[in-house]
Design a protein around this motif. Sequence first.
Motif, PDB file in Angstrom:
ATOM      1  N   THR A 116       4.748  22.502-148.854  1.00 46.70           N
ATOM      2  CA  THR A 116       4.896  23.115-150.169  1.00 46.70           C
ATOM      3  C   THR A 116       4.389  24.557-150.084  1.00 46.70           C
ATOM      4  O   THR A 116       3.761  24.942-149.095  1.00 46.70           O
ATOM      5  CB  THR A 116       4.051  22.372-151.234  1.00 46.70           C
ATOM      6  N   THR A 117       4.629  25.318-151.138  1.00 51.91           N
ATOM      7  CA  THR A 117       4.084  26.677-151.179  1.00 51.91           C
ATOM      8  C   THR A 117       2.561  26.635-151.112  1.00 51.91           C
ATOM      9  O   THR A 117       1.938  27.449-150.429  1.00 51.91           O
ATOM     10  CB  THR A 117       4.551  27.408-152.458  1.00 51.91           C
ATOM     11  N   ALA A 118       1.961  25.678-151.784  1.00 48.85           N
ATOM     12  CA  ALA A 118       0.501  25.539-151.742  1.00 48.85           C
ATOM     13  C   ALA A 118       0.029  25.252-150.315  1.00 48.85           C
ATOM     14  O   ALA A 118      -0.983  25.804-149.866  1.00 48.85           O
ATOM     15  CB  ALA A 118       0.044  24.434-152.691  1.00 48.85           C
ATOM     16  N   THR A 119       0.745  24.404-149.605  1.00 46.53           N
ATOM     17  CA  THR A 119       0.399  24.098-148.214  1.00 46.53           C
ATOM     18  C   THR A 119       0.473  25.359-147.363  1.00 46.53           C
ATOM     19  O   THR A 119      -0.421  25.637-146.553  1.00 46.53           O
ATOM     20  CB  THR A 119       1.339  23.024-147.637  1.00 46.53           C
ATOM     21  N   GLN A 120       1.522  26.132-147.548  1.00 47.03           N
ATOM     22  CA  GLN A 120       1.680  27.382-146.789  1.00 47.03           C
ATOM     23  C   GLN A 120       0.529  28.342-147.081  1.00 47.03           C
ATOM     24  O   GLN A 120      -0.051  28.930-146.162  1.00 47.03           O
ATOM     25  CB  GLN A 120       3.000  28.058-147.149  1.00 47.03           C
ATOM     26  N   LEU A 121       0.202  28.503-148.359  1.00 46.81           N
ATOM     27  CA  LEU A 121      -0.867  29.431-148.739  1.00 46.81           C
ATOM     28  C   LEU A 121      -2.232  28.974-148.227  1.00 46.81           C
ATOM     29  O   LEU A 121      -3.036  29.791-147.786  1.00 46.81           O
ATOM     30  CB  LEU A 121      -0.894  29.626-150.258  1.00 46.81           C
ATOM     31  N   MET A 122      -2.486  27.662-148.278  1.00 47.29           N
ATOM     32  CA  MET A 122      -3.737  27.155-147.739  1.00 47.29           C
ATOM     33  C   MET A 122      -3.805  27.393-146.231  1.00 47.29           C
ATOM     34  O   MET A 122      -4.851  27.802-145.707  1.00 47.29           O
ATOM     35  CB  MET A 122      -3.898  25.663-148.041  1.00 47.29           C
ATOM     36  N   THR A 123      -2.701  27.142-145.539  1.00 43.43           N
ATOM     37  CA  THR A 123      -2.672  27.351-144.092  1.00 43.43           C
ATOM     38  C   THR A 123      -3.025  28.794-143.752  1.00 43.43           C
ATOM     39  O   THR A 123      -3.918  29.069-142.944  1.00 43.43           O
ATOM     40  CB  THR A 123      -1.282  27.000-143.522  1.00 43.43           C
ATOM     41  N   ILE A 124      -2.341  29.715-144.392  1.00 43.65           N
ATOM     42  CA  ILE A 124      -2.591  31.136-144.133  1.00 43.65           C
ATOM     43  C   ILE A 124      -4.023  31.507-144.530  1.00 43.65           C
ATOM     44  O   ILE A 124      -4.738  32.183-143.782  1.00 43.65           O
ATOM     45  CB  ILE A 124      -1.556  32.011-144.865  1.00 43.65           C
ATOM     46  N   GLY A 125      -4.458  31.039-145.680  1.00 44.96           N
ATOM     47  CA  GLY A 125      -5.790  31.359-146.173  1.00 44.96           C
ATOM     48  C   GLY A 125      -6.894  30.843-145.272  1.00 44.96           C
ATOM     49  O   GLY A 125      -7.904  31.535-145.048  1.00 44.96           O
ATOM     50  N   TRP A 126      -6.726  29.647-144.725  1.00 46.45           N
ATOM     51  CA  TRP A 126      -7.779  29.090-143.883  1.00 46.45           C
ATOM     52  C   TRP A 126      -7.856  29.787-142.531  1.00 46.45           C
ATOM     53  O   TRP A 126      -8.952  29.995-142.003  1.00 46.45           O
ATOM     54  CB  TRP A 126      -7.612  27.591-143.740  1.00 46.45           C
ATOM     55  N   TYR A 127      -6.716  30.149-141.973  1.00 50.61           N
ATOM     56  CA  TYR A 127      -6.757  30.927-140.724  1.00 50.61           C
ATOM     57  C   TYR A 127      -7.351  32.311-140.993  1.00 50.61           C
ATOM     58  O   TYR A 127      -8.090  32.843-140.170  1.00 50.61           O
ATOM     59  CB  TYR A 127      -5.369  31.041-140.095  1.00 50.61           C
ATOM     60  N   LEU A 128      -7.027  32.868-142.143  1.00 53.33           N
ATOM     61  CA  LEU A 128      -7.615  34.144-142.533  1.00 53.33           C
ATOM     62  C   LEU A 128      -9.131  34.007-142.672  1.00 53.33           C
ATOM     63  O   LEU A 128      -9.891  34.852-142.195  1.00 53.33           O
ATOM     64  CB  LEU A 128      -6.993  34.636-143.846  1.00 53.33           C
ATOM     65  N   ALA A 129      -9.590  32.929-143.283  1.00 53.50           N
ATOM     66  CA  ALA A 129     -11.037  32.693-143.420  1.00 53.50           C
ATOM     67  C   ALA A 129     -11.702  32.593-142.053  1.00 53.50           C
ATOM     68  O   ALA A 129     -12.802  33.136-141.840  1.00 53.50           O
ATOM     69  CB  ALA A 129     -11.301  31.423-144.231  1.00 53.50           C
ATOM     70  N   GLY A 130     -11.066  31.927-141.114  1.00 49.44           N
ATOM     71  CA  GLY A 130     -11.600  31.839-139.759  1.00 49.44           C
ATOM     72  C   GLY A 130     -11.702  33.213-139.112  1.00 49.44           C
ATOM     73  O   GLY A 130     -12.703  33.549-138.471  1.00 49.44           O
ATOM     74  N   GLY A 131     -10.670  34.027-139.294  1.00 45.16           N
ATOM     75  CA  GLY A 131     -10.693  35.384-138.752  1.00 45.16           C
ATOM     76  C   GLY A 131     -11.772  36.240-139.383  1.00 45.16           C
ATOM     77  O   GLY A 131     -12.462  37.004-138.694  1.00 45.16           O
ATOM     78  N   LEU A 132     -11.923  36.111-140.692  1.00 45.76           N
ATOM     79  CA  LEU A 132     -12.965  36.882-141.380  1.00 45.76           C
ATOM     80  C   LEU A 132     -14.358  36.443-140.938  1.00 45.76           C
ATOM     81  O   LEU A 132     -15.245  37.278-140.743  1.00 45.76           O
ATOM     82  CB  LEU A 132     -12.812  36.743-142.899  1.00 45.76           C
ATOM     83  N   ALA A 133     -14.538  35.141-140.750  1.00 50.84           N
ATOM     84  CA  ALA A 133     -15.839  34.641-140.276  1.00 50.84           C
ATOM     85  C   ALA A 133     -16.136  35.184-138.877  1.00 50.84           C
ATOM     86  O   ALA A 133     -17.262  35.605-138.589  1.00 50.84           O
ATOM     87  CB  ALA A 133     -15.855  33.113-140.281  1.00 50.84           C
TER      88      ALA A 133
END
Length: 144
Positions: A116-133
């Motif tokens: 879903t769009t929510a799944t896509q956004l969560m996927t991108i957001g969580w990898y982004l969070a890992g990169g930011l960390a």
Amino acid sequence: MDSLAATTSGFVGACTLTLLHETARKTVPNAPRIDILGKRALSKLLPSGISPSEETLHKASLAGDIASNATYYGLVSLDSPKNGVRNGAILGLAAGLGAVFLPGPLGLGEKPSNRTTATQLMTIGWYLAGGLAAGLTYRLLGKR
């Protein structure tokens, strides 16, 4: 480049990502199932006739995810620590987009990260969070 800072930063990023995925897959509707992609990828690498238990496959996939993501996020160390957060964001965004758009063409299926769009956004957001960390860790370690 300080190899301890690179390793530590990458590990923090990978653990952040893994904690988000593992927690959400149990509690959030339509959460990305990167664990499924990992198990499918690992299964493709195993010799024919070898089929480990689901639990063994999950643990091996988790270990592989942490190791590969730690190596990837450790790339924040290729530049100055002052640019760590920016570079971590770039790495995380690139990984998130890859996790959404590459599994289908790689023969791993699209639903785990693209349902879903929510799944896509969560996927991108969580990898982004890992990169930011990872980037923030590298920046902080660079100040020592």
